[in-house]
Write a protein that holds these residues in place. Structure first.
Motif, PDB file in Angstrom:
ATOM      1  N   GLN A  77       0.832  -1.208   0.000  1.00  0.00           N
ATOM      2  CA  GLN A  77       0.000   0.000   0.000  1.00  0.00           C
ATOM      3  C   GLN A  77       0.867   1.259   0.000  1.00  0.00           C
ATOM      4  O   GLN A  77       0.562   2.227  -0.698  1.00  0.00           O
ATOM      5  CB  GLN A  77      -0.937  -0.001   1.201  1.00  0.00           C
ATOM      6  CG  GLN A  77      -2.346  -0.350   0.781  1.00  0.00           C
ATOM      7  CD  GLN A  77      -3.202  -0.850   1.912  1.00  0.00           C
ATOM      8  OE1 GLN A  77      -2.722  -1.016   3.037  1.00  0.00           O
ATOM      9  NE2 GLN A  77      -4.459  -1.100   1.614  1.00  0.00           N
ATOM     10  N   ARG A  80       2.158   1.965  -3.582  1.00  0.00           N
ATOM     11  CA  ARG A  80       1.165   1.778  -4.648  1.00  0.00           C
ATOM     12  C   ARG A  80       1.397   2.685  -5.866  1.00  0.00           C
ATOM     13  O   ARG A  80       1.260   2.260  -7.007  1.00  0.00           O
ATOM     14  CB  ARG A  80      -0.214   2.071  -4.063  1.00  0.00           C
ATOM     15  CG  ARG A  80      -1.225   1.034  -4.343  1.00  0.00           C
ATOM     16  CD  ARG A  80      -2.442   1.299  -3.496  1.00  0.00           C
ATOM     17  NE  ARG A  80      -3.623   1.397  -4.332  1.00  0.00           N
ATOM     18  CZ  ARG A  80      -4.255   2.524  -4.616  1.00  0.00           C
ATOM     19  NH1 ARG A  80      -3.847   3.664  -4.127  1.00  0.00           N
ATOM     20  NH2 ARG A  80      -5.324   2.512  -5.384  1.00  0.00           N
ATOM     21  N   ASP A  81       1.740   3.949  -5.614  1.00  0.00           N
ATOM     22  CA  ASP A  81       1.887   4.896  -6.730  1.00  0.00           C
ATOM     23  C   ASP A  81       2.964   4.421  -7.706  1.00  0.00           C
ATOM     24  O   ASP A  81       2.804   4.516  -8.926  1.00  0.00           O
ATOM     25  CB  ASP A  81       2.256   6.296  -6.204  1.00  0.00           C
ATOM     26  CG  ASP A  81       1.080   6.929  -5.477  1.00  0.00           C
ATOM     27  OD1 ASP A  81      -0.032   6.361  -5.549  1.00  0.00           O
ATOM     28  OD2 ASP A  81       1.277   7.977  -4.825  1.00  0.00           O
ATOM     29  N   TYR A  84       1.635   1.699  -9.946  1.00  0.00           N
ATOM     30  CA  TYR A  84       0.792   2.184 -11.040  1.00  0.00           C
ATOM     31  C   TYR A  84       1.655   2.735 -12.175  1.00  0.00           C
ATOM     32  O   TYR A  84       1.357   2.530 -13.350  1.00  0.00           O
ATOM     33  CB  TYR A  84      -0.185   3.258 -10.537  1.00  0.00           C
ATOM     34  CG  TYR A  84      -1.472   2.662 -10.006  1.00  0.00           C
ATOM     35  CD1 TYR A  84      -1.538   2.143  -8.719  1.00  0.00           C
ATOM     36  CD2 TYR A  84      -2.602   2.584 -10.803  1.00  0.00           C
ATOM     37  CE1 TYR A  84      -2.706   1.570  -8.240  1.00  0.00           C
ATOM     38  CE2 TYR A  84      -3.779   2.011 -10.324  1.00  0.00           C
ATOM     39  CZ  TYR A  84      -3.827   1.511  -9.048  1.00  0.00           C
ATOM     40  OH  TYR A  84      -4.991   0.936  -8.581  1.00  0.00           O
ATOM     41  N   LYS A  95      -5.534   3.324 -15.738  1.00  0.00           N
ATOM     42  CA  LYS A  95      -5.568   3.216 -14.265  1.00  0.00           C
ATOM     43  C   LYS A  95      -6.510   2.123 -13.745  1.00  0.00           C
ATOM     44  O   LYS A  95      -6.139   1.318 -12.890  1.00  0.00           O
ATOM     45  CB  LYS A  95      -6.000   4.567 -13.690  1.00  0.00           C
ATOM     46  CG  LYS A  95      -4.993   5.131 -12.749  1.00  0.00           C
ATOM     47  CD  LYS A  95      -5.508   6.387 -12.118  1.00  0.00           C
ATOM     48  CE  LYS A  95      -4.399   6.919 -11.220  1.00  0.00           C
ATOM     49  NZ  LYS A  95      -4.537   8.299 -10.921  1.00  0.00           N
ATOM     50  N   ASN A  96      -7.732   2.098 -14.287  1.00  0.00           N
ATOM     51  CA  ASN A  96      -8.710   1.112 -13.814  1.00  0.00           C
ATOM     52  C   ASN A  96      -8.228  -0.306 -14.039  1.00  0.00           C
ATOM     53  O   ASN A  96      -8.507  -1.210 -13.249  1.00  0.00           O
ATOM     54  CB  ASN A  96     -10.051   1.293 -14.536  1.00  0.00           C
ATOM     55  CG  ASN A  96     -10.838   2.449 -13.967  1.00  0.00           C
ATOM     56  OD1 ASN A  96     -10.506   2.943 -12.887  1.00  0.00           O
ATOM     57  ND2 ASN A  96     -11.844   2.901 -14.689  1.00  0.00           N
ATOM     58  N   SER A  98      -4.984  -1.244 -14.279  1.00  0.00           N
ATOM     59  CA  SER A  98      -3.862  -1.506 -13.373  1.00  0.00           C
ATOM     60  C   SER A  98      -4.406  -1.863 -11.995  1.00  0.00           C
ATOM     61  O   SER A  98      -3.822  -2.689 -11.280  1.00  0.00           O
ATOM     62  CB  SER A  98      -2.958  -0.272 -13.255  1.00  0.00           C
ATOM     63  OG  SER A  98      -2.492   0.112 -14.524  1.00  0.00           O
ATOM     64  N   ALA A  99      -5.533  -1.251 -11.632  1.00  0.00           N
ATOM     65  CA  ALA A  99      -6.125  -1.512 -10.308  1.00  0.00           C
ATOM     66  C   ALA A  99      -6.510  -2.977 -10.157  1.00  0.00           C
ATOM     67  O   ALA A  99      -6.369  -3.563  -9.082  1.00  0.00           O
ATOM     68  CB  ALA A  99      -7.344  -0.624 -10.102  1.00  0.00           C
ATOM     69  N   ASP A 103      -4.487  -3.500  -6.959  1.00  0.00           N
ATOM     70  CA  ASP A 103      -5.381  -3.487  -5.797  1.00  0.00           C
ATOM     71  C   ASP A 103      -6.038  -4.851  -5.586  1.00  0.00           C
ATOM     72  O   ASP A 103      -6.360  -5.222  -4.451  1.00  0.00           O
ATOM     73  CB  ASP A 103      -6.425  -2.378  -5.936  1.00  0.00           C
ATOM     74  CG  ASP A 103      -5.751  -1.000  -5.883  1.00  0.00           C
ATOM     75  OD1 ASP A 103      -4.802  -0.843  -5.101  1.00  0.00           O
ATOM     76  OD2 ASP A 103      -6.143  -0.110  -6.650  1.00  0.00           O
ATOM     77  N   TRP A 163      -1.094  -9.395  -9.218  1.00  0.00           N
ATOM     78  CA  TRP A 163      -2.081 -10.342  -8.665  1.00  0.00           C
ATOM     79  C   TRP A 163      -1.612 -11.782  -8.832  1.00  0.00           C
ATOM     80  O   TRP A 163      -1.780 -12.615  -7.937  1.00  0.00           O
ATOM     81  CB  TRP A 163      -3.428 -10.108  -9.365  1.00  0.00           C
ATOM     82  CG  TRP A 163      -4.507 -11.029  -8.897  1.00  0.00           C
ATOM     83  CD1 TRP A 163      -5.286 -10.903  -7.793  1.00  0.00           C
ATOM     84  CD2 TRP A 163      -4.909 -12.252  -9.541  1.00  0.00           C
ATOM     85  NE1 TRP A 163      -6.161 -11.968  -7.697  1.00  0.00           N
ATOM     86  CE2 TRP A 163      -5.949 -12.795  -8.760  1.00  0.00           C
ATOM     87  CE3 TRP A 163      -4.510 -12.921 -10.699  1.00  0.00           C
ATOM     88  CZ2 TRP A 163      -6.587 -13.985  -9.094  1.00  0.00           C
ATOM     89  CZ3 TRP A 163      -5.132 -14.114 -11.036  1.00  0.00           C
ATOM     90  CH2 TRP A 163      -6.157 -14.637 -10.243  1.00  0.00           C
TER      91      TRP A 163
END
Ligand code: NAP
Length: 517
Positions: A77, A80-81, A84, A95-96, A98-99, A103, A163
């Motif tokens: 966490q 995180r930046d 990305y 972005k979405n 990569s999430a 994430d 992931w």
């Protein structure tokens, strides 16, 4: 020359001795970093992980290891930046998208940290109740599961560098099994960076986590009988792995997650314009475009009642027409690039093969790119194909085009739709859209035989449903047959792979002293 990323093995950072493979920005074509695994002493690396890492992890109980997962979550966490940025540069994702990778990994780790804490301080897991072996309950059989005293080698695919590591590492580390990860080379940077951050934070014992970037040569030779191997990638590489001596002679346990021709089925009650119809349309578009269709769970085949074929083609095509494609750094771009020019070529070749048996219902393959040079960028717009007779068009049930491509096909009745889904020869997931609970229940059971997961969407769960392609840690991830026959996640079921089952035959007093949870 670009930076050469080091490997982390035997408790220290070690650079490969070769020239290395250059990782590229798939949109701009820029050289980013290099990876290389030449010259590593792999038997020593595996031995160190097995002995030093394994012993340290197994000296802890489940609750303590769960706490380590919680510490990893904090490290990821905090950085995180940076992840990305790497994902945008090396995977070409918006972005979405990569999430989903970054994430999604943090969420999965967090879940296993919670589930693991509930297992307490035991060193082994109870596996069912004790059974008496004779007439009287004086001599019993108790099955238990103990962590395997080996390493877990992960050979991962390029599409989920984050992931893909953590969804496997969470249950492995929780089980007390040290991890060695070899990421897909083209996107290895993010995996290497995450391991680097976790190692630098000092949250895991030495030898618990290693990373090897570059060629897979020699990795399987270093495996021994108590080790496990979890592979994600193409069916072809999976077949090579299955035939390796490590598996055939040394009985290394393998889990294979391979490719899959997933499907979405519109139920007969879902007329055009109904909520269920609209939900299918939205999900198909989402699945075709998230990560440019480079998801093992993406919808590849869309089955609709014959009378709804044209309406579905029109509705999906209309939404696809609004998808902007190009440089993920531009805020107006909805869909970034494929992972490499090689993948782009492979998608184009696959498309041509499918087109020989299909019509093109929506063609984004030539659409203008936003902020990207089509001669350089690995971008391609979404393509919806259609076959009018899905029993005759064979390739669509067999060829996975790993990009923003899906094929619409009509079915006569639900049995026919299920039969078409089965033609994928075993898939990760199928989703159903309708409002008739009884019919949906029957179809779900019929699909379960050939799918690791069946995702049923009714209008009442439109907001809460987690998405066809989203792999949630609570549910099984894997599929029979062509999908590789693997089983990942599914809550604490995932721990089975990293444990060995044994039966202890003893008196009740001895069984009580086993200290099992
Ligand atoms: P791939 O070519 O099979 O590569 C997968 C991994 O295996 C990479 O790390 C690769 O290393 C390594 N590898 C290649 N040849 C090997 C060999 N002979 N021995 C041992 N390892 C070897 O697959 P990909 O193209 O990266 O991945 C895309 C495929 O993965 C798609 O078909 C997709 O459906 C599937 N996938 C499935 C899931 C799932 O959960 N079921 C998830 C994601 C992707 P290099 O990168 O260095 O070649």
């Amino acid at each position: 020359m670009t930076e050469l990323l080091s490997n982390y093995v035997s408790g220290r950072w070690q650079a490969g001795t070769g020239a290395g493979t250059v990782l590229l920005d798939p949109v701009l074509g820029d050289e980013l970093v290099r990876v290389d695994a030449t010259g590593l002493d792999l038997p020593a690396a595996f031995g160190f992980a097995r002995q030093t890492g394994g012993a340290a992890l197994r000296a802890l109980g489940y609750r303590e290891r769960a706490a380590l997962l919680g510490e990893i979550v904090k490290v990821l966490q905090a950085n995180r930046d940076a992840y990305y940025e790497i994902a945008t540069a090396n995977s070409g994702t918006v972005k979405n998208d990569s999430a989903v990778d970054i994430d999604g990994a943090i969420f999965t780790l967090g879940q296993y940290a919670k589930w693991g804490a509930a297992l307490g301080d035991a060193r082994a897991l109870r596996d069912g109740d004790a059974a008496r072996l004779g007439k009287e309950p004086v001599f019993m059989s108790q099955h238990l599961q103990v962590p395997t005293p080996g390493v877990a080698l992960f050979i991962n695919a390029f599409n989920f560098p984050s992931w893909g590591l953590w969804e496997k590492a969470a249950p492995a580390l929780l089980s007390g099994v040290p991890v060695i990860v070899k990421p897909g080379t083209s996107t290895a940077w993010l995996t290497q960076r995450m391991v680097r951050d976790v190692v630098e934070a000092g949250v895991l014992p030495a030898g618990a986590l290693s990373v090897i970037c570059g060629s897979s040569q020699g990795l399987l030779d270093a495996l021994e009988g108590f080790d496990v191997l979890s592979f994600t990638g193409s069916a072809e590489t999976g077949a090579q792995i299955r035939s390796h001596d490590a598996v055939t002679r040394r009985s290394v346990r393998v889990n294979i997650e391979a490719d899959s021709l997933n499907s979405a089925i519109l139920m007969p009650d879902a007329a055009p314009g109904s909520d269920a119809f609209n939900l299918l349309v939205r999900e198909v578009v989402r699945e075709m475009t998230v990560k440019s269709g480079q998801k093992c769970t993406a919808i590849r085949r869309v089955m609709v009642p014959e009378a709804m074929f044209d309406a579905a083609a029109e509705a999906i095509g209309a939404k696809l027409a609004g998808i902007t494609v190009g440089n993920p750094r531009n805020e107006s771009v909805r869909m970034g690039s494929l992972v490499s020019r090689a993948q782009l070529n492979s998608v184009r070749e696959g498309l041509n093969e499918l087109k020989a048996q299909a019509e093109v219902l929506h063609d984004g393959s030539q659409q203008a790119l936003v902020d990207a040079d089509p001669a350089v960028a690995a971008c391609i717009g979404p393509v919806l194909l259609g076959v009018r007779d899905a029993d005759v068009a064979l390739r669509v049930h067999d060829l996975e085009v790993f990009g923003p491509v899906a094929t619409l096909m009509p079915y006569r009745d639900v049995d026919h739709a299920v039969a078409l889904a089965h033609r994928g020869q075993g898939s990760l997931v199928s989703s159903l859209y309708g409002a008739d609970d009884a019919a949906l229940g029957r179809a779900a059971v019929a699909l379960a035989a050939s799918h690791g997961r069946v995702h049923v969407v009714t209008p009442g769960v439109a907001k809460e449903q987690t998405g066809h392609g989203n792999v949630m840690p609570m549910s099984l991830h894997g599929g029979p047959g062509r999908a590789g026959g693997g089983a990942e996640l599914g809550g604490l079921r995932a721990l089975d792979f990293y444990h060995r089952r044994s039966a202890v035959q003893a008196s009740p007093a001895v069984l009580a002293a086993l200290g099992i949870q």
